[in-house]
Design an enzyme around this catalytic site. Structure first.
Site, PDB file in Angstrom:
ATOM      1  N   SER C 271       0.866  -1.166   0.000  1.00  0.00           N
ATOM      2  CA  SER C 271       0.000   0.000   0.000  1.00  0.00           C
ATOM      3  C   SER C 271       0.906   1.219   0.000  1.00  0.00           C
ATOM      4  O   SER C 271       1.968   1.209   0.615  1.00  0.00           O
ATOM      5  CB  SER C 271      -0.870  -0.010   1.255  1.00  0.00           C
ATOM      6  N   ARG C 310     -23.840  -8.000 -45.358  1.00  0.00           N
ATOM      7  CA  ARG C 310     -22.738  -7.476 -44.524  1.00  0.00           C
ATOM      8  C   ARG C 310     -23.271  -6.355 -43.656  1.00  0.00           C
ATOM      9  O   ARG C 310     -24.026  -5.513 -44.140  1.00  0.00           O
ATOM     10  CB  ARG C 310     -21.566  -6.970 -45.368  1.00  0.00           C
TER      11      ARG C 310
END
Lengths: 442, 442, 442, 442
Positions: C271, C310
């Site tokens: 930390s 498409r």
């Protein structure tokens, strides 16, 4: 035919989004439309009276309407047909005049959402009240803060409740803003031009909105769903906020943590196999309901790509997703409220769980700088891990630490009660802001 | 209390996932468990008989059970209590013996999902039959292929139907595989060890699975939901496949395209404002239902991160998400089937819509190479755009094109019927594969 | 230009989905296509040689290609142009012969996904190895089972690892099946008919697939994306499985539980404020990566509703969503592997955490029936809560309990080691099944 | 290491969310923190000067920091370490004083989001300008309104553009409101109490916020992510709004509709196989980018269920999801702007496409009532379908229609130009509101 599984809804919200309520709101639209059109001189006054008189939901066969909607494509088509049959001759030709299916369905949904938002605000205030009470009561209740599920610095349970409160306050304010801004009538006719009303179109919109107590939009919005998506997203955020509180509750209620437990009640939270268990049932179901609510948001969001003047699919999916979202959100809020209202807080256990902390590092840092302090405490912690000693003893035994800190200073550094910083100020702020918003929305 | 809005479900699937059916399946588990335990010598035979005799769903107050589940946290707790009251004394002490709530709820859901998968396969085969018929009938029906919504090369409508068919075939095969692999019994007791059954545990699992017609898992799977997530994802893919077909249908049914329309039926697809409209209602609702179905998948998927031996929220959310998913998927499949079964195909319009094409480029490319051919056709197309002439006339008027292609060759190149390549082979393959899978799953 | 944030990917997977790799795979397609067409007599052999010789990725300016793709709409258009410039005259006219942009882009993506699946299988086996080792080592390591985050019956840590293993084994088997079934070449030409290849179309598809080591699909699949969606969904399930393991790890690593911790390493998990912290960094990032991976699944799923031959948007979104999905899934798997490989298991703490349990209820139930036993233990537990006594003492002090159980029997009932049921059998089964699948996929 | 695929981002937004920019913003936080703490008397002024002098992004090895973040768990840990090395002795001990990793990472992200929101507002105004221009120019351009993809009543293209404009205006206003409300500094220290700053905590927060130009939150918000989720949701709604416009564009650009086309540009929108094609590339990529953006929203939303004082996974996933969301949203907005700015509108084609309409029904309804009118027009439409006649001729040939409408009245009814109702008013309103909001945000 909205679902009403009581495990993922509340009775009040289920009533607002029931099929009966939806048809009732559609009839309210048809009545108000006729009256607005009569007031604007578009249709005869007697026609409007005849239509309004027929708009009584108890006269309609709701399940039959829903079945007829399947091939028709909207509830509006069978409903307008059935309504026309109910209207006396003077009004029959003027039913649904100039309107399109989406006008009545959307406006009915907006009316339902208005009630839904109001109910959510009311229940969120109940959550807020519970949080505010906890914040005040536990202003001095020390407990471990936990980051990445590891104990970090001490906090107070009051601070935690104040953070829940701040978040809840913001949700109330947001829903209240949406209630004022996003609830607008839908009325545009078949292609959004109000073509069949000639010059009277915008006047009818205003009269209609006034009668229904809704706002007037700049333009019809049949295929521009940003307001609906905003409401959906806001409910998703509310659900996420409830999930945050519920997550904290299930974590604090773990057997090994034991800092809170949900209140006992008859029939509540047992196990079919294990009599000793006391499950966090309300928090668990708040989490489940929040998951369901958040799951409905993308349906509305992705449905925004609507085709031209009326959509194929994206709009219709809202009919199921929006009620589901309101039901699940209401359930999440109500379950959190229940959990908080009956919450049993074990302040002794919280104090016991408080372990080693950052405070020693900070005390050392003032003398030797942060990097050196960090290294010293890391070494002391390693000894705690290896030898099973306490951090206090490890610190007292460390010559480098003792060189800069006296025993008193070490004790003071390790006293969590002197180490809660601005927690009190934060609690006060959350309470003040909540009271302001609470007063404003009521 | 599953939803049953007929607009987003089918009657058959709604029956499978009704509250009555769920409780009925739970009782089926309890009866089978008692009988399996009796067969394994764990409980007395008379106890099993007494329990099995009481497991009749019509004896239970379903709404009351659901209400009691709200505080209890699971339906199993009130159901086991109510069942115990119904059982005669010789069996009363052995109800739910060694089981946990999740055992009965999960297994009931698996039994419902088995029926749901079987129904979906049956309806997907109906979709496949419709696609196969269209593929055969329209093997020679020329139409424009369209990429990015622009006309590209010609295809046949039979080829389009064959591609839908291929996709549908794969969905049938996938659901069939899941039916065989993913439907396993859940039985592990309170923490998944079958601790209270001593040595008889795994024997009871086998007997129980056999009675219920389910598979035997290697281990209990209370918090490992990958099989459930796989089923959910597969239904999401099925819904996506239906959405693809429905998307094609709404695009082909556009007023300006007009190549297909959904069959007319009484009460179907009109507009409350415009009598001339014939809306693609089935395809529209297929799209809406598919959106709802796909929206339920992430709820199950993200719920997989389950806590330890039983989850807080992720599991419970499945109780609503899985039925919703099956209902909406069934609706999407059924709506596509209806659209296809009654589909009106306008082969003349398809032929008319066929415009200019790539074929000329390919004919030129054989003589002058692809880059030069591309440039020549681009120039000819520019003249078509400017002068409003046809591509044939523009090509005939182009000296560079005429230098390499005769008038006959240009006509041949612009004849779409000679330009559908392997479409026939592809159609045949799709039909053959479909018939194989169809035969295999029945 | 795929992302490669090392916090949410792995170097190996980032290499597979890099822009260079994508363009390289596209060139591999173009080379193989020319060679297949030459072998089928469609283009001259020298042309194929010339094309294949030019297909070297180091000759191309990758960022420039990506920039040119922005207006062009696909990478294929600028790449084919650039490739044509690189090819010697004999091949120049035959580059990309008969193919469309989607053929090369889809096939390149399939080749990348093949590598991606193979890498995932390899890394999942590493996870499996770690789980198998833990299952064997901790076969007798007792710990509390936990349901709804409350302690339930005892389990062993070996059983927990075996359940992770079973789930991991199923993921390996599923990805392996997909590798065999879903990886097919894309080749259909502009509208999916292979029109420009005349009769040679399907022969070229076969030769092309053979050269690339891919399967031959029944039909082109430009707008039928179910195979892609299935792969995406499978990766979502893999990520969910990893999230389940990581969830268990972070819960077990909590300060108050302390049963496992991730191994220490330089630079790991500290930390910036608190030196004493040892954060479960790998599990945390596995959870984050799994969230990202699961978030990409709906993009692919909802994109299945593709337009005609498409799509406008649904296909193109895959180009970003699929790489993101593979990267994040790889990261989730790798982080879980790291966490498991270095896992420190505190068996003493596990034993200490073991509390009261269901076993007493079951012992009593054999004498007085389940309902009475349940009530007796519930009363004893209440006394434990009130008086702070142990369950053993409360039971010994209870006359009704003592009337049916001796002190020895109570002790035996409360001995968790005698209460782990079929855990051993389950562990064995998970190991056997894993070894079978492991052997099969390699 | 954010992605920057130019197909799904814009250069400006990619710069704001680049790794360099993120580290730069983190350094800006560290400098401002030191200065604020010095101003509040918490650290010496020389220390603050020394720290601020070292906060220059070009001194740091960005890729190395990202690699070190993988084991460390946050970028803050290696950055603070590297920064400390760069700071001269007088400041070294005061780097990151009282802060936690999340303070610096969150605040850096807020600063980036501020720039991102400002850029989005600017580009949305460009979209608004384009819409406003189209609304004015095409105020009288008649075209078919289309509902469920079927032609409905006539509208004008100006009205359509005005609806896009209204929706865009609301997005600008919403992002502007968020810019003012949601952009608050993060600073709470290790557990959100500012414990290490003693009484100076809230004063430092204010000074820090002032220096950075951010708002001051009531409380730290490490694990209460509602503001972040609101921003994410708002971007999702913006993307949905862009998807709506793009959907309209691709539908109008279809070969068979041909009412709009995207402007031509070098390298734009061709096909690798078909020279005649002009693909709607910008709208297509707007749709793809919107799908990606909307896919990132649930990641942030579901991540709100954060654990206690700092989350395991839900927070970290934001680091990738938020940049992705901003990049994709920016791309969707920019692509829509490009499409609109160069849009070619074919007003002649729009007029030609205008077909039969509701106007005849309304004209008849005034004489014979709506139900009868509906039936009469339905019959006439049936004759149009059967005989290929026009609606005008069918109406003239219908005795029942002729009994109530003269030929002139029929012609008037069928003249779409007289049938656009309130379109003009709606256009004016949209323009006025847009100009108000435009002026307000700049």
């Amino acid at each position: 035919m909205s679902p009403a599984n009581p495990m993922f809804s509340t009775p009040e919200m289920a009533a607002i989004f029931s099929p009966e309520a939806h048809v009732g709101r559609m009839l309210e639209f048809e009545a108000a439309l006729a009256q607005a059109e009569a007031a604007a001189g578009v249709i005869p006054a007697e026609a409007a009276q005849a239509i309004a008189a027929a708009c009584r939901v108890e006269r309609f066969d709701i399940p039959a309407l829903y079945r007829a909607a399947v091939p028709a494509g909207t509830l509006a088509i069978p409903l307008v047909r059935a309504l026309t049959e109910q209207v006396t001759p003077e009004g029959r030709d003027y039913v649904h005049w100039g309107a399109t299916s989406q006008d009545v369905i959307d406006t009915a949904m907006v009316l339902q959402m208005r009630d839904g938002l109001t109910l959510l605000i009311d229940r969120l205030l109940a959550v807020g009240d519970a949080c505010a009470a906890l914040a005040e009561q536990h202003r001095r209740t020390l407990m471990p803060g936990r980051t990445l599920m590891q104990q970090a610095l001490p906090i107070t349970f009051g601070l935690k409740a104040a953070r829940w409160l701040g978040m809840t306050t913001r949700q109330v304010a947001r829903l209240d803003a949406l209630r004022r801004e996003a609830l607008v009538v839908q009325f545009g006719g078949a292609a959004g031009t109000l073509a069949s009303l000639g010059d009277a179109g915008t006047r009818v919109v205003e009269l209609l909105a006034e009668r229904l107590g809704l706002g007037v939009p700049d333009l019809p919005w049949h295929a521009e769903r940003d307001r609906v998506a905003e409401i959906a997203a806001a409910l998703g955020v509310v659900s996420g906020a409830m999930a945050k509180i519920a997550t904290d509750l299930v974590l604090l209620a773990q057997t090994e943590v034991g800092e809170v437990s949900e209140g006992a009640a008859p029939g509540k939270g047992g196990s079919s196999a294990m009599p000793q268990k006391r499950n966090p049932v309300d928090a668990t179901f708040a989490l489940a309901a929040a998951r369901l609510a958040m799951g409905a948001v993308p349906v509305v969001l992705s449905g925004m790509a609507q085709e031209q003047e009326r959509a194929v699919g994206g709009w219709q999916a809202e009919w199921e997703a929006l009620p589901d979202l309101f039901l699940a959100t209401a359930s999440a809020v109500e379950r959190v409220r229940q959990a908080l209202d009956g919450l049993e807080v074990d302040a002794v256990r919280m104090r016991e769980n408080l372990g080693i902390s950052e405070s020693l590092t900070m005390a050392l840092a003032r003398r030797v700088g942060r990097p050196a302090a960090y290294r010293l405490v890391q070494a002391a912690v390693a000894r705690v891990r290896e030898d099973g000693t306490t951090l206090r003893d490890a610190a007292l035994a460390d010559e480098q630490i003792r060189a800069v800190l006296s025993e008193d200073e070490i004790d003071q550094a390790l006293d969590p009660a002197g180490y809660i910083g601005s927690a009190d100020v934060f609690i006060d702020r959350a309470l003040v802001r909540y009271r302001e918003v609470r007063a404003a929305v009521q």
